[in-house]
Write a protein that holds these residues in place. Structure first.
Motif, short mmCIF file in Angstrom:
data_model
loop_
_atom_site.label_atom_id
_atom_site.label_comp_id
_atom_site.label_asym_id
_atom_site.label_seq_id
_atom_site.Cartn_x
_atom_site.Cartn_y
_atom_site.Cartn_z
N GLU A 24 0.82 -1.20 0.00
CA GLU A 24 0.00 0.00 0.00
C GLU A 24 0.86 1.25 0.00
O GLU A 24 0.59 2.21 -0.72
N GLU A 25 1.94 1.24 0.80
CA GLU A 25 2.80 2.41 0.86
C GLU A 25 3.61 2.58 -0.41
O GLU A 25 3.88 3.69 -0.84
N VAL A 26 4.05 1.47 -1.01
CA VAL A 26 4.75 1.58 -2.28
C VAL A 26 3.84 2.20 -3.32
O VAL A 26 4.23 3.07 -4.08
N SER A 27 2.57 1.79 -3.33
CA SER A 27 1.62 2.37 -4.26
C SER A 27 1.42 3.85 -3.99
O SER A 27 1.29 4.66 -4.89
N SER A 28 1.39 4.22 -2.70
CA SER A 28 1.22 5.62 -2.34
C SER A 28 2.38 6.46 -2.85
O SER A 28 2.20 7.58 -3.32
N SER A 29 3.61 5.91 -2.78
CA SER A 29 4.76 6.66 -3.25
C SER A 29 4.69 6.86 -4.76
O SER A 29 5.19 7.84 -5.28
N PRO A 127 13.35 5.44 -17.66
CA PRO A 127 12.10 5.96 -18.24
C PRO A 127 10.93 5.47 -17.38
O PRO A 127 10.86 4.28 -17.03
N LYS A 128 10.03 6.36 -17.05
CA LYS A 128 8.99 6.03 -16.07
C LYS A 128 8.12 4.87 -16.49
O LYS A 128 7.71 4.05 -15.67
N GLU A 129 7.82 4.77 -17.78
CA GLU A 129 6.88 3.76 -18.25
C GLU A 129 7.56 2.52 -18.82
O GLU A 129 6.89 1.66 -19.40
N PRO A 225 30.10 3.15 12.99
CA PRO A 225 30.00 1.79 13.52
C PRO A 225 29.83 0.75 12.42
O PRO A 225 30.26 -0.40 12.57
N PHE A 226 29.16 1.13 11.33
CA PHE A 226 29.02 0.30 10.13
C PHE A 226 29.02 1.25 8.94
O PHE A 226 28.82 2.45 9.09
N LYS A 227 29.22 0.71 7.74
CA LYS A 227 29.12 1.57 6.56
C LYS A 227 27.74 2.20 6.53
O LYS A 227 26.74 1.59 6.94
N GLU A 228 27.68 3.42 6.02
CA GLU A 228 26.44 4.20 6.05
C GLU A 228 25.86 4.30 4.64
O GLU A 228 26.53 4.76 3.72
N LEU A 229 24.62 3.86 4.49
CA LEU A 229 23.90 3.99 3.23
C LEU A 229 22.93 5.16 3.33
O LEU A 229 22.15 5.23 4.27
N SER A 230 23.01 6.06 2.36
CA SER A 230 22.07 7.17 2.32
C SER A 230 21.57 7.34 0.90
O SER A 230 22.14 6.77 -0.05
N MET A 231 20.51 8.13 0.74
CA MET A 231 19.84 8.13 -0.57
C MET A 231 18.97 9.37 -0.75
O MET A 231 18.63 10.07 0.19
N MET A 232 18.61 9.60 -2.01
CA MET A 232 17.68 10.66 -2.39
C MET A 232 16.84 10.16 -3.55
O MET A 232 17.37 9.84 -4.60
N PRO A 233 15.50 10.08 -3.40
CA PRO A 233 14.75 10.28 -2.17
C PRO A 233 14.90 9.06 -1.24
O PRO A 233 15.27 7.99 -1.71
N PRO A 234 14.60 9.22 0.07
CA PRO A 234 14.72 8.08 0.97
C PRO A 234 13.74 6.97 0.60
O PRO A 234 12.60 7.23 0.25
N GLN A 235 14.22 5.74 0.66
CA GLN A 235 13.40 4.56 0.38
C GLN A 235 12.96 3.91 1.69
O GLN A 235 13.47 4.24 2.76
N VAL A 236 12.05 2.98 1.60
CA VAL A 236 11.59 2.32 2.81
C VAL A 236 12.64 1.39 3.39
O VAL A 236 12.67 1.12 4.59
N GLU A 237 13.52 0.88 2.52
CA GLU A 237 14.56 -0.06 2.94
C GLU A 237 15.90 0.35 2.33
O GLU A 237 15.95 1.22 1.46
N ASP A 238 16.96 -0.31 2.79
CA ASP A 238 18.28 -0.05 2.25
C ASP A 238 18.49 -0.81 0.95
O ASP A 238 19.45 -1.58 0.79
N TYR A 240 18.43 0.00 -3.32
CA TYR A 240 18.41 1.10 -4.26
C TYR A 240 17.61 0.78 -5.53
O TYR A 240 17.50 1.62 -6.41
N HIS A 241 17.03 -0.41 -5.61
CA HIS A 241 16.40 -0.85 -6.85
C HIS A 241 14.87 -0.86 -6.80
O HIS A 241 14.24 -1.34 -7.73
N LEU A 242 14.28 -0.33 -5.76
CA LEU A 242 12.82 -0.24 -5.69
C LEU A 242 12.39 1.04 -6.41
O LEU A 242 12.07 2.05 -5.79
N TYR A 243 12.36 0.99 -7.72
CA TYR A 243 12.13 2.23 -8.49
C TYR A 243 10.72 2.78 -8.35
O TYR A 243 10.44 3.90 -8.76
N GLU A 244 9.82 2.03 -7.71
CA GLU A 244 8.50 2.59 -7.41
C GLU A 244 8.61 3.84 -6.53
O GLU A 244 7.73 4.70 -6.55
N GLY A 245 9.67 3.92 -5.76
CA GLY A 245 9.85 5.06 -4.86
C GLY A 245 10.87 6.08 -5.32
O GLY A 245 11.21 7.00 -4.57
N TRP A 246 11.39 5.93 -6.53
CA TRP A 246 12.33 6.93 -7.05
C TRP A 246 11.60 8.23 -7.35
O TRP A 246 10.37 8.28 -7.44
#
Length: 257
Positions: A24-29, A127-129, A225-238, A240-246
């Protein structure tokens, strides 16, 4: 990148992840996507890793953030960073400006999985589509990589890692690369992607075609303490391939006079 996927994300497992990763949240994004702007550059950007071209003074700066899940565990980034975007007739540009207390990249060749060997900025364009997308890297020692995936269902196959690209990168370091005994300050990188290269798959990168964009960062440091993963825009998880939230990409060009 592929190692991020191994951290627990796949299309099949989406519905069983943490509550923040519900379908549901992926769809919302998708329904309410973040939009970022790439600003038209009146002159070609000089790739030198200094961010002193006129376009970088006007292009919006977008901050990187932790993933939603990681934000639940700790408040924010130890080493913040920003990214900017620009374009002209020939290229799509990205500028990365990252604070970093311990700058490291142990690779010495292009077209490698640089997230396995040190600090890296990763740019994703899609490409979005359509199903296909690119994953491109810039490192603090100015290495570059470009992967092309016909679709996420083919992710990890050797063919995706053999893409030939005319991608260009440049970088500067405030500190000492690969020296863990001191304290570094910052690294900056610029990336120029030929628009003709992106158009070869069938859809040009221009204002009349919707594209999506995402930036991920791998930050290795003795001070973390561990390697740091950051992103733009922030995703629900670490991952980078959930393009529904890009983010949706808007190419901004001044009106003709």
């Amino acid at each position: 990148n592929f190692s991020a996927i191994a951290m627990g994300l796949s299309l099949i497992s989406l519905a069983t992840l943490h509550a923040a990763t519900s379908v549901e949240e992926v769809s919302s994004s998708e329904a309410n996507p973040v939009t970022v702007q790439a600003v038209w550059s009146r002159t070609p950007v000089v790739l030198d890793g200094k961010l002193d071209d006129p376009v970088w003074k006007s292009a919006p700066k977008y901050p990187l953030a932790l993933s939603v899940k990681t934000q639940e565990l700790r408040p924010g980034l130890q080493d913040p960073g920003t990214v900017q975007f620009a374009w002209d007739d020939e290229f799509f540009y990205a500028a990365f400006d990252f604070q970093d207390g311990d700058i490291v990249q142990e690779a010495d060749k292009d077209q490698k999985h640089h997230y396995q060997t040190g600090d890296v900025a990763e740019l994703f364009l899609k490409p979005k589509e359509e199903t296909w997308y690119w994953e491109m890297y810039a490192t603090p020692n100015a290495l570059k990589t470009a992967f092309f995936f016909p679709g996420r269902g083919r992710l990890g196959l050797p063919s995706g890692f053999k893409h030939h690209s005319d991608l260009q990168t440049a970088a500067t370091v405030e500190g000492t690369l690969d020296a863990w005994t001191d304290h570094d300050t910052r690294w900056v990188a610029e990336m120029a992607i030929p628009r003709r290269e992106l158009a070869k798959a069938g859809i040009p990168l221009d204002p009349s075609h919707p594209w999506r964009i995402f930036v991920g960062r791998y930050n290795y440091s003795r001070y973390l303490p561990f390697k740091e993963l950051s992103m733009m825009p922030p995703q629900v998880e670490d991952s980078y391939h959930l393009y529904e939230g890009w983010a949706d990409l808007e190419l901004v060009k001044p009106a003709s006079k």
